[in-house]
Enzyme design. Sequence first.
Site, PDB file in Angstrom:
ATOM      1  CD  GLU A  47      -2.854  -1.091   2.432  1.00 48.34           C
ATOM      2  OE1 GLU A  47      -2.708  -0.171   3.268  1.00 48.34           O
ATOM      3  OE2 GLU A  47      -3.675  -2.015   2.569  1.00 48.34           O
ATOM      4  CG  HIS A 138      -2.979   4.311 -28.881  1.00 47.07           C
ATOM      5  ND1 HIS A 138      -1.810   4.108 -29.578  1.00 47.07           N
ATOM      6  CD2 HIS A 138      -3.823   3.318 -29.271  1.00 47.07           C
ATOM      7  CE1 HIS A 138      -1.930   3.043 -30.351  1.00 47.07           C
ATOM      8  NE2 HIS A 138      -3.143   2.552 -30.187  1.00 47.07           N
ATOM      9  CE  LYS A 202      -0.456  -2.031 -37.429  1.00 48.50           C
ATOM     10  NZ  LYS A 202       0.310  -1.546 -36.280  1.00 48.50           N
ATOM     11  NE  ARG A 204      -2.562  -4.443 -33.722  1.00 51.11           N
ATOM     12  CZ  ARG A 204      -1.396  -4.094 -33.196  1.00 51.11           C
ATOM     13  NH1 ARG A 204      -0.814  -4.853 -32.299  1.00 51.11           N
ATOM     14  NH2 ARG A 204      -0.811  -2.971 -33.595  1.00 51.11           N
ATOM     15  CG  ASP A 234       4.797  -2.092 -25.411  1.00 53.14           C
ATOM     16  OD1 ASP A 234       5.749  -2.289 -24.624  1.00 53.14           O
ATOM     17  OD2 ASP A 234       3.649  -2.459 -25.143  1.00 53.14           O
TER      18      ASP A 234
END
Length: 326
Positions: A47, A138, A202, A204, A234
Amino acid sequence: MSGMKRTTEKNLMVFSGRAHPGLAEEVAEQLGSGLVPTSAYDFANGEIYVRFEESVRGSDAFVIQSHTSPINEWIMEQLIMVDALKRASAKRITVVLPFYGYARQDKKHRGREPISARLMADLFKTAGANRLICVDLHTSQIQGFFDGPVDHLMALPILSDYVRDNYGDQQLAVVSPDAGRIKVAEQWSARLNNAPLAFIHKTRDIDRPNETVANRVVGEVKGRVCILVDDMIDTAGTITKAADALYADGAAGVVIAATHAILSGPAVDRLKNCQASEVIVTNTLPISAERRFDKLTELSIAPLISRAIREVFEDGSVTSLFEGRA
């Protein structure tokens, strides 16, 4: 005449969590103020405890925290900081998110999935935030998830100025790693003398996160230095496959430019070994020494964030920082 009038001075106070104190210190320095001294530590069970060492009553509070790994811990710390400010009678609380956690979960791709980006906005609102300042979300629609003002800053001017200064004398092409970021690529093109646009077609697999297949290049890139632009790196799988596809299509060179350097797992090795000559990022997220490599260039986002904070504090226009396009 009944009642009482009093003219008060506005008081800007900048607070930082423990995720990326270096960026917060740089922002505070450019604002001409220090960070408010804060006690923060973890209890034995994990915590988090937070207490500010100065009075914050009546202040215009700006709480800076980048959602880096371990991301859930730093989100929780920022929420606790906001709650502490609300309970200590801060007049206005602005949450500054150089990187907005869970932004990729902004819609349902199939049944029984969460929309975690909306949940994030709700959490900050419930904690007591009055306003958000974010950098390169994003997807832009996330601004609508928060019930209050959202200032969406763009790293584009910082990144594109660097590219123009270092590659402007060459034949360029601006490339989006997928069709969904074409609008961002168009803004890049406008800042790079209307360089031609291209994108990577592309596919996915929704059952395999962080994995894509770069099928083909759509647009003319032969003989050009391609500026491959994205909001985040990422695991670097998408961006490095796109770089390979560009070279296979005859590109003279590839430069990668992205705002958020998450650099998870194999990202550093992939970027080191890919054919791109330079990887340009900003410091919205901390990059540890072991994740730095020779062709990585890090630009500071602090001047942009500090200017935005100043505009908000002075009731100015954040949009003016981007020539009215924010």
